[in-house]
Design a protein around this motif. Structure first.
Motif: not given
Length: 245
Positions: A10, A16, A114, A148, A151-152
């Protein structure tokens, strides 16, 4: 036996890293069921979900998923469930999966679900293997159940393109919703696909396009004959005029 997900790094992409930008047009608007106050706001949330998953080029009335909308309004499914339904719908499959290879399809889903670009070609290869071995449904489920995504966006937030602002640039990246839904390889095959269709205006247009690009030899000979005949006819007219004088 399904293969495990291929490992990939990643990388430190823009989304990020914590940002310190002043809020403005470049920052996405967040739509969440945690703060909805009216049915009108829910309409805006549903429209944002369509725009994120279906792409603005596909936001047509006949692509609406009325059953999913009703389930979301009544609280039977969460926003994450609504996003899952859109990504697995027949419209999304026909207009996104059927006209792309697995690598391009994986890239599009990562962008729209995502909210970021793929890290590298290795990530595209890893998820394309999942598509080939487990199918589209398992692929979409793995994205939605990933750490991912949770969490977002969790269960209540519509996915969005995260952190469009780039350092030392006055403008952000182009939105994923404005990117083409198919790759260059499919685009280059479009004329041939039109030619294979039924006889009609579309096929006639293709034939004319092919003739302009590569005219048959007989057409060139006919054209040359007409040119010579026309020149000869004009020459006879000039001779007749001169004799008449």
């Amino acid at each position: 036996m399904p293969l495990p997900l291929l490992a990939y790094k990643p990388l430190s992409q823009n989304q990020r890293v914590n940002g310190f930008e002043v809020a403005g047009d470049e920052q996405p608007r967040i739509f969440s069921t945690d703060s909805l106050l009216s049915s009108v706001e829910l309409d805006f949330l549903i429209a944002a979900a369509y725009r994120q998953i279906y792409n603005e080029q596909q936001m047509l009335e006949n692509h609406r998923q009325v059953t999913l909308e009703s389930q979301l309004r009544s609280g039977q499914i969460t926003v994450r469930g609504f996003i899952r339904g859109l990504a697995l719908s027949d419209s999304f499959r026909r207009l996104t999966f059927d006209c792309n290879n697995n690598y391009r399809f994986a890239e599009i889903c990562i962008q729209r679900i995502l909210g970021r670009n793929v890290y590298s070609d290795r990530e595209k290869i890893a998820w394309s293997i999942v598509i080939a071995t487990k199918g589209i449904q398992a692929f979409v489920d793995e994205l939605l159940n990933s750490e991912e995504y949770l969490n977002n966006f969790g269960d209540s937030i519509v996915p969005y393109q995260r952190r469009r602002i780039l350092p030392q640039r006055t403008k952000g990246e182009i939105t994923f919703a404005h990117m083409p839904r198919y790759g260059a390889d499919y685009r280059d095959r479009l004329p041939k696909q039109v030619y294979k269709g039924d006889w009609g205006a579309a096929k006639l247009d293709y034939v004319l396009w092919e003739w302009q690009k590569n005219p048959p030899a007989i057409v060139g000979k006919i054209g040359a004959g007409i040119t010579y005949a026309g020149a000869g006819f004009i020459g006879l007219l000039i001779l007749a005029v001169l004799l008449g004088l």
